[in-house]
Design a protein around this motif. Structure first.
Motif, mmCIF file in Angstrom:
data_model
loop_
_atom_site.group_PDB
_atom_site.id
_atom_site.type_symbol
_atom_site.label_atom_id
_atom_site.label_comp_id
_atom_site.label_asym_id
_atom_site.label_seq_id
_atom_site.Cartn_x
_atom_site.Cartn_y
_atom_site.Cartn_z
ATOM 1 N N TRP A 117 -48.454 -34.068 28.753
ATOM 2 C CA TRP A 117 -47.805 -35.481 29.229
ATOM 3 C C TRP A 117 -47.358 -36.287 28.556
ATOM 4 O O TRP A 117 -46.148 -37.017 28.627
ATOM 5 C CB TRP A 117 -49.142 -36.003 30.140
ATOM 6 N N GLY A 126 -43.722 -34.880 28.988
ATOM 7 C CA GLY A 126 -44.161 -34.592 30.476
ATOM 8 C C GLY A 126 -44.156 -35.976 31.132
ATOM 9 O O GLY A 126 -43.429 -36.650 30.767
ATOM 10 N N ILE A 127 -44.949 -36.222 32.211
ATOM 11 C CA ILE A 127 -44.976 -37.342 32.954
ATOM 12 C C ILE A 127 -45.503 -38.526 32.239
ATOM 13 O O ILE A 127 -45.015 -39.769 32.638
ATOM 14 C CB ILE A 127 -45.908 -36.967 34.144
ATOM 15 N N TYR A 142 -44.645 -39.234 29.016
ATOM 16 C CA TYR A 142 -43.706 -39.046 27.492
ATOM 17 C C TYR A 142 -42.871 -40.271 27.573
ATOM 18 O O TYR A 142 -42.040 -40.803 28.278
ATOM 19 C CB TYR A 142 -42.801 -37.869 27.431
ATOM 20 N N GLY A 152 -43.009 -31.531 34.534
ATOM 21 C CA GLY A 152 -43.927 -32.572 33.631
ATOM 22 C C GLY A 152 -45.477 -32.479 33.678
ATOM 23 O O GLY A 152 -45.942 -33.556 33.038
ATOM 24 N N LEU A 153 -46.076 -31.337 34.313
ATOM 25 C CA LEU A 153 -47.404 -31.415 34.082
ATOM 26 C C LEU A 153 -48.031 -30.584 33.068
ATOM 27 O O LEU A 153 -49.084 -30.906 32.584
ATOM 28 C CB LEU A 153 -48.044 -30.879 35.547
ATOM 29 N N ASP A 201 -41.327 -27.006 29.981
ATOM 30 C CA ASP A 201 -42.099 -27.991 30.790
ATOM 31 C C ASP A 201 -42.121 -27.161 32.264
ATOM 32 O O ASP A 201 -41.157 -26.557 32.625
ATOM 33 C CB ASP A 201 -41.127 -29.122 30.860
#
Length: 323
Positions: free
Chosen positions: A212, A217-218, A220, A129-130, A126
């Motif tokens: 993601w 990621g952002i 999840y 988070g992108l 990761d």
């Protein structure tokens, strides 16, 4: 009779005392296992340079792995011949081969991209988070490796299945998603433009979005710091269908109206192809949805049933409305 019983009791007690005494007198012996036995019995690899968590073949659940490999084939079956025939029947006769070739070529192109760097960008660690990192570039940490300690090949795992199988299953999604978009610009752009678009879209849209939602990621689901708690995407509702649907709409708007729309004959070439393609998509969707359980378990059975029953209800409703 009483005397006989008493004598028998004394005899049994004497034997028990002799046995206990022999046991007390016997020296205890501790057998140290040999290093060779330890290495042979070890279920995981601890060699320097070997992927952490890699296991020998005996530790892999054959039922889960076999089911997921079947699902990989079913999802690929959706792209060609399923989607290829579905779209091929809807275009004009002169463009049938072009549409078929687009779907088949994407099977090859997107597979190469996924193996080289796509899987790593989606699931390799990761970066804020992108997007993922380059842990799995060129199948590093994914392919089978030789373990000196185990004395045989070992396979990196992703949950209950080999990471190779997980990579392959997710790769089938990576293939079919841009193929879905092809329906928006069928007959309307050059083959070379489709190739460039698919490479760029897969790299800069699909891979980050996949990370993601599925790669922690952002978006999840349930992760700390996930936006709005994350997206609960079981089988690609966000990663595959929303992304391809929005992208297809944008493509259609940017390309504009079809040349000859309203004046030229735009009737579908062969709806028989389309009907057969729809049937193939129905069958392939069992792997798409039930395979998203990533195991051969009750959740997979539930997804299989829901997929079939919903498609059946849709077919009946469609026939009733057309009647």
């Amino acid at each position: 009779m009483f005397v006989c019983g008493f004598l028998d009791y004394l005899a049994q007690r004497k034997v028990g005392q002799d046995d206990s005494g022999a046991a007390d007198a016997a020296p205890s012996v501790t057998v140290e296992p040999s290093p060779e036995a330890d290495a042979k019995a070890a279920p995981t690899a601890s060699d320097e340079g070997t992927t952490e968590g890699a296991v020998i073949d005996a530790e892999i659940d054959p039922a889960h792995n076999a089911w997921m490999l079947v699902c990989c084939a079913l999802v690929l079956f959706m792209t060609a011949p399923g989607l290829a025939m579905f779209y091929g029947g809807l275009v004009r006769r002169k463009n049938v081969l072009s549409v078929l070739m687009q779907c088949i070529f994407l099977m090859g192109l997107m597979t190469v991209i996924w193996a080289v760097y796509g899987y790593s960008l989606a699931f390799g660690g990761d970066e804020g988070g992108l997007v993922g990192n380059f842990d799995y570039v060129f199948m590093n940490g994914v392919q089978r490796e030789w373990s000196e300690s185990a004395g045989e090949p070992v396979t990196p795992m992703e949950g209950a299945i080999p990471r190779l199988t997980h990579m392959l299953f997710q790769g089938m999604f990576f293939i079919i998603t841009p193929a879905l978009i092809c329906g928006a610009f069928a007959e309307r752009i050059k083959f070379s433009a489709m190739v460039v678009f698919s490479i760029l879209w897969g790299t800069f849209i699909y891979c980050p979005l996949c990370h993601w939602v599925w790669g922690e990621g952002i978006l999840y689901f349930g992760a700390d710091g996930a936006i709005a708690g994350g997206a609960l995407d079981f089988a690609g509702g966000t990663v595959v269908h929303i992304s391809s649907g929005v992208s297809a709409l944008v493509c259609a708007i940017l390309i504009g109206r079809r040349l000859g729309q309203g004046t030229d004959d735009m009737r579908p070439h062969n709806l028989t192809y389309t009907a057969l393609g729809a049937g193939m998509l129905w069958v392939g969707w069992f792997g798409f949805n039930a395979g998203s359980a990533v195991a051969s378990n009750g959740l997979a059975a539930n997804a299989f049933v829901v997929t079939h029953f919903s498609a059946a209800a849709g077919a009946v409703a469609w026939a009733a409305m057309e009647w």
